[in-house]
Design an enzyme around this catalytic site. Sequence first.
Site, PDB file in Angstrom:
ATOM      1  N   GLY A 191       0.815  -1.206   0.000  1.00 34.01           N
ATOM      2  CA  GLY A 191       0.000   0.000   0.000  1.00 34.01           C
ATOM      3  C   GLY A 191       0.846   1.253   0.000  1.00 34.01           C
ATOM      4  O   GLY A 191       1.981   1.258  -0.479  1.00 34.01           O
ATOM      5  N   SER A 192       0.297   2.318   0.553  1.00 33.27           N
ATOM      6  CA  SER A 192       0.944   3.633   0.502  1.00 33.27           C
ATOM      7  C   SER A 192       2.045   3.760   1.549  1.00 33.27           C
ATOM      8  O   SER A 192       2.063   3.047   2.558  1.00 33.27           O
ATOM      9  CB  SER A 192      -0.087   4.734   0.717  1.00 33.27           C
ATOM     10  OG  SER A 192      -0.555   4.728   2.058  1.00 33.27           O
ATOM     11  N   THR A 193       2.940   4.710   1.314  1.00 33.22           N
ATOM     12  CA  THR A 193       4.042   4.959   2.242  1.00 33.22           C
ATOM     13  C   THR A 193       3.528   5.468   3.587  1.00 33.22           C
ATOM     14  O   THR A 193       4.034   5.074   4.642  1.00 33.22           O
ATOM     15  CB  THR A 193       5.019   5.979   1.632  1.00 33.22           C
ATOM     16  OG1 THR A 193       5.519   5.467   0.400  1.00 33.22           O
ATOM     17  CG2 THR A 193       6.188   6.246   2.558  1.00 33.22           C
ATOM     18  N   VAL A 195       0.665   4.862   5.140  1.00 26.33           N
ATOM     19  CA  VAL A 195       0.130   3.757   5.938  1.00 26.33           C
ATOM     20  C   VAL A 195       1.252   2.805   6.335  1.00 26.33           C
ATOM     21  O   VAL A 195       1.242   2.228   7.429  1.00 26.33           O
ATOM     22  CB  VAL A 195      -0.987   3.017   5.178  1.00 26.33           C
ATOM     23  CG1 VAL A 195      -1.491   1.827   5.983  1.00 26.33           C
ATOM     24  CG2 VAL A 195      -2.140   3.970   4.874  1.00 26.33           C
ATOM     25  N   GLY A 196       2.246   2.653   5.456  1.00 23.61           N
ATOM     26  CA  GLY A 196       3.395   1.805   5.771  1.00 23.61           C
ATOM     27  C   GLY A 196       4.095   2.241   7.047  1.00 23.61           C
ATOM     28  O   GLY A 196       4.562   1.400   7.837  1.00 23.61           O
ATOM     29  N   GLU A 213       5.634  -3.315   0.939  1.00 26.83           N
ATOM     30  CA  GLU A 213       5.662  -3.127  -0.510  1.00 26.83           C
ATOM     31  C   GLU A 213       4.896  -1.851  -0.837  1.00 26.83           C
ATOM     32  O   GLU A 213       3.663  -1.824  -0.831  1.00 26.83           O
ATOM     33  CB  GLU A 213       5.025  -4.340  -1.216  1.00 26.83           C
ATOM     34  CG  GLU A 213       5.790  -5.640  -1.029  1.00 26.83           C
ATOM     35  CD  GLU A 213       7.165  -5.624  -1.671  1.00 26.83           C
ATOM     36  OE1 GLU A 213       7.464  -4.681  -2.436  1.00 26.83           O
ATOM     37  OE2 GLU A 213       7.948  -6.538  -1.403  1.00 26.83           O
ATOM     38  N   CYS A 247       1.546   0.408  -8.718  1.00 23.40           N
ATOM     39  CA  CYS A 247       2.674   0.983  -7.976  1.00 23.40           C
ATOM     40  C   CYS A 247       3.948   1.030  -8.811  1.00 23.40           C
ATOM     41  O   CYS A 247       4.803   1.883  -8.600  1.00 23.40           O
ATOM     42  CB  CYS A 247       2.909   0.206  -6.689  1.00 23.40           C
ATOM     43  SG  CYS A 247       3.267  -1.552  -6.936  1.00 23.40           S
TER      44      CYS A 247
END
Length: 499
Positions: A191-193, A195-196, A213, A247
């Site tokens: 997912g997104s940075t 949320v990462g 990822e 992505c």
Amino acid sequence: MDQELDYSEIISSLRKSFMNGKLKSYEARRHQLIQLNKLLDENNEAICDALWKDLRKSNAIAKTTEILSVKIELAEIMVLLDNFMKPERIKSDWQNMQNTLEIRNEPYGIVLVLSAWNYPLLLSLKPIAGAIAAGNCCVIKPSELAPNTAAVIEHLIPKYMDNDCIRVINGGVPETTALLRERFDYIFYTGSTNVGKIILKAASNYFTPVTLEMGGKCPAIVDKTSNLDIAANRIVWGKFANSGQTCLTVDYILCVDGIQDELINALKKSILRFYGEDPQKSIDYGRMINNRNFQRVIKLIKKSNIVHGGNFDEKDLYISPTVLKNISVDDDIMKEEIFGPLLPIINVVDVKEAVQFINQREKPLAIYIFSKEKTIIDFVLQNTSSGGVSVNDVIMHAAVPSLPFGGVGESGMGAYNGIHSLKTFSHQKSCLIATQRFESLNKIRYPPYPSQENYILRFITNGLNKKIDGRRGNRYLTIGTSLIACGVVFSAYVYNFKF
């Protein structure tokens, strides 16, 4: 009973299955992989229908980019699994000639897979294939933004796979937040940075290892030596597949000065050839996932920059394939990952400037280089850092089962694909299995230690220094030195030499 208690009970049940060794054997893991493959084969229609409803993916696109991609992973893992589960013997060095050295791949335990919405089937089931093959029990949390695919996964997994080992939990942010309070042995997130970062912080509470990822702004460098028609075909294919919601897609083009107009014409031709005069009518052209993302992408468009496309239909969540030029680094479109069907072009003087431009920003998930000149290709490869690279193509490096797929820096950490999936979901345990014979050889490490100079230690140290300094000599000399050292050590203790 509240949700948190329910999740605790689910994870406790999975942990019990893991501790009881339900997936310990090769046969048990193989059976689950076969069942997963059977799920895909017997439910093509339901899966494709869900992907059409969520993202307007045609049957052909759904079957190739989602279903087939999972099956490729399953096939690769099936070939590798038997050997992977066997201890890997490591060649002993001279001081361990009497010992056995091994690496044993053991599962972590309970794995949480948090998948993304842009490839909702692939990004749920591909990591699960690797996690199960490695012997872990799993919780799958599909993305709530692709609700139809999430519902299919939730319905089918219990029918085909062992519910004692694999569970699906659907829901949104509250469910994900509750899950992250639980203790897992490994977390795999796509997912997104932003949320990462939340995932990584939650994992730190239990020192849980993670694979993240994520994405980033993946550039394509187009050099003047490249065949622009071929470059355009491959860029347009990668960029506008799934309506730009990939992505790994080309986020922007760095165009070597002097070829921009020619490249734009080639891009227009490829768009027309792939999607026709009206891409909205093309069965092969997707839609934005929801209105929020539609509005976000629309705001990035400046009419003055449009050289092709720029059309949209909010009710249909449709944004046409759009090419933009005269982009400034200060424009909003260059401040975030686009994740939509907009292709900005930035002119650079040469490849050196392109590399400098890339290196001034966060490390991307991928870099794409279009050139016929080996020196230019090597220059980019040697002077940039990214999760992966495709030369004269886009995305395809991630489709090779033998290559690891993953990011670096803000684009992610960890990797998977084939053997790399098995390694990701396994702890590599180092094992030294010593003999109880030749105990006299071990006296050198037991006290009391000699008060005078240790000539044997000096001999070994000198040999190591020669290796470190690059004065190693040929392999026969090295072998001879090792044998002499062993002989000296052995003789010293057999005959009780003083040193």
